[in-house]
Design a protein around this motif. Sequence first.
Motif, PDB file in Angstrom:
ATOM      1  N   UNK A  17       1.205  -1.423  -0.165  1.00  0.00           N
ATOM      2  CA  UNK A  17      -0.192   0.094   0.433  1.00  0.00           C
ATOM      3  C   UNK A  17       0.807   1.296  -0.517  1.00  0.00           C
ATOM      4  N   UNK A  18       2.325   1.010   0.189  1.00  0.00           N
ATOM      5  CA  UNK A  18       2.981   2.199   0.413  1.00  0.00           C
ATOM      6  C   UNK A  18       2.635   3.117   1.764  1.00  0.00           C
ATOM      7  N   UNK A  19       2.547   2.365   2.651  1.00  0.00           N
ATOM      8  CA  UNK A  19       2.144   2.931   3.595  1.00  0.00           C
ATOM      9  C   UNK A  19       3.145   2.892   4.839  1.00  0.00           C
ATOM     10  N   UNK A  20       3.355   3.882   5.833  1.00  0.00           N
ATOM     11  CA  UNK A  20       4.182   3.348   6.604  1.00  0.00           C
ATOM     12  C   UNK A  20       3.554   2.506   8.443  1.00  0.00           C
ATOM     13  N   UNK A  21       4.270   1.777   8.920  1.00  0.00           N
ATOM     14  CA  UNK A  21       3.717   1.460  10.203  1.00  0.00           C
ATOM     15  C   UNK A  21       3.222   2.639  11.057  1.00  0.00           C
ATOM     16  N   UNK A  22       3.731   3.858  10.833  1.00  0.00           N
ATOM     17  CA  UNK A  22       3.800   4.878  11.474  1.00  0.00           C
ATOM     18  C   UNK A  22       1.888   6.244  10.957  1.00  0.00           C
ATOM     19  N   UNK A  23       2.385   5.882   9.538  1.00  0.00           N
ATOM     20  CA  UNK A  23       0.750   6.203   8.924  1.00  0.00           C
ATOM     21  C   UNK A  23      -0.003   5.354   9.870  1.00  0.00           C
ATOM     22  N   UNK A  24      -0.147   3.625   9.986  1.00  0.00           N
ATOM     23  CA  UNK A  24      -1.108   3.628  10.187  1.00  0.00           C
ATOM     24  C   UNK A  24      -1.404   3.472  11.535  1.00  0.00           C
ATOM     25  N   UNK A  25      -0.497   3.543  12.656  1.00  0.00           N
ATOM     26  CA  UNK A  25      -0.724   4.217  14.421  1.00  0.00           C
ATOM     27  C   UNK A  25      -1.539   5.082  13.691  1.00  0.00           C
ATOM     28  N   UNK A  26      -1.294   6.287  13.434  1.00  0.00           N
ATOM     29  CA  UNK A  26      -2.524   7.703  12.992  1.00  0.00           C
ATOM     30  C   UNK A  26      -3.308   7.130  12.895  1.00  0.00           C
ATOM     31  N   UNK A  27      -3.615   6.953  11.773  1.00  0.00           N
ATOM     32  CA  UNK A  27      -5.046   6.374  11.147  1.00  0.00           C
ATOM     33  C   UNK A  27      -6.016   5.300  12.256  1.00  0.00           C
ATOM     34  N   UNK A  28      -4.760   4.560  13.161  1.00  0.00           N
ATOM     35  CA  UNK A  28      -5.356   4.238  14.745  1.00  0.00           C
ATOM     36  C   UNK A  28      -6.475   4.763  14.919  1.00  0.00           C
ATOM     37  N   UNK A  29      -5.130   5.753  15.332  1.00  0.00           N
ATOM     38  CA  UNK A  29      -5.527   6.873  16.812  1.00  0.00           C
ATOM     39  C   UNK A  29      -4.254   6.159  17.568  1.00  0.00           C
ATOM     40  N   UNK A  30      -3.421   5.245  17.556  1.00  0.00           N
ATOM     41  CA  UNK A  30      -2.176   5.242  18.771  1.00  0.00           C
ATOM     42  C   UNK A  30      -1.217   5.435  18.522  1.00  0.00           C
ATOM     43  N   UNK A  31      -0.374   5.640  18.679  1.00  0.00           N
ATOM     44  CA  UNK A  31       1.077   5.981  19.149  1.00  0.00           C
ATOM     45  C   UNK A  31       1.807   4.954  17.780  1.00  0.00           C
ATOM     46  N   UNK A  32       3.126   5.379  17.299  1.00  0.00           N
ATOM     47  CA  UNK A  32       3.175   4.398  16.809  1.00  0.00           C
ATOM     48  C   UNK A  32       3.997   2.806  17.086  1.00  0.00           C
ATOM     49  N   UNK A  33       4.519   4.163  18.438  1.00  0.00           N
ATOM     50  CA  UNK A  33       5.356   2.951  19.181  1.00  0.00           C
ATOM     51  C   UNK A  33       4.491   1.999  20.389  1.00  0.00           C
ATOM     52  N   UNK A  34       2.982   2.462  20.077  1.00  0.00           N
ATOM     53  CA  UNK A  34       2.591   1.504  21.198  1.00  0.00           C
ATOM     54  C   UNK A  34       2.219   0.047  19.514  1.00  0.00           C
ATOM     55  N   UNK A  35       1.753   0.626  18.598  1.00  0.00           N
ATOM     56  CA  UNK A  35       1.269  -0.559  17.691  1.00  0.00           C
ATOM     57  C   UNK A  35       3.255  -1.276  17.431  1.00  0.00           C
ATOM     58  N   UNK A  36       4.194  -0.849  17.637  1.00  0.00           N
ATOM     59  CA  UNK A  36       4.872  -1.141  16.937  1.00  0.00           C
ATOM     60  C   UNK A  36       5.062  -3.056  18.356  1.00  0.00           C
ATOM     61  N   UNK A  37       4.853  -2.086  19.419  1.00  0.00           N
ATOM     62  CA  UNK A  37       4.913  -2.803  20.450  1.00  0.00           C
ATOM     63  C   UNK A  37       4.374  -4.366  20.557  1.00  0.00           C
ATOM     64  N   UNK A  38       3.055  -3.568  19.857  1.00  0.00           N
ATOM     65  CA  UNK A  38       1.170  -5.260  19.890  1.00  0.00           C
ATOM     66  C   UNK A  38       2.325  -5.656  18.991  1.00  0.00           C
ATOM     67  N   UNK A  39       2.844  -5.425  17.880  1.00  0.00           N
ATOM     68  CA  UNK A  39       3.186  -6.363  16.632  1.00  0.00           C
ATOM     69  C   UNK A  39       4.154  -7.732  16.730  1.00  0.00           C
ATOM     70  N   UNK A  40       4.987  -6.849  17.764  1.00  0.00           N
ATOM     71  CA  UNK A  40       6.168  -7.896  18.461  1.00  0.00           C
ATOM     72  C   UNK A  40       6.171  -8.258  19.780  1.00  0.00           C
ATOM     73  N   UNK A  41       4.622  -8.196  20.050  1.00  0.00           N
ATOM     74  CA  UNK A  41       4.103  -9.479  21.524  1.00  0.00           C
ATOM     75  C   UNK A  41       4.286  -8.662  22.368  1.00  0.00           C
ATOM     76  N   UNK A  42       4.572  -7.856  22.620  1.00  0.00           N
ATOM     77  CA  UNK A  42       5.012  -6.468  23.995  1.00  0.00           C
ATOM     78  C   UNK A  42       4.024  -6.113  24.932  1.00  0.00           C
TER      79      UNK A  42
END
Length: 66
Positions: A17-42
């Motif tokens: 889709x040509x989007x970043x993980x940070x853009x996805x996080x903003x779309x959802x309304x969460x921080x990029x760090x929180x999304x990263x933690x979720x995807x890394x099972x933290x």
Amino acid sequence: MPVQQLKELVTIALVKRGISQAQLARTIGISPAYLSDILNDNRSGKRAEEVRIQVAKILEIEQKEG
């Protein structure tokens, strides 16, 4: 769906889709760090699972049990 498998599918979907993980996080309304933690099972719990479901829905990733 195993977290590692979800992380790989999310990465592929973002590239397609040509989007970043940070853009996805903003779309959802969460921080990029929180999304990263979720995807890394933290992160776990109800909110983390809700985010996983939302990510799968937005990126049209089929969720399989198991």
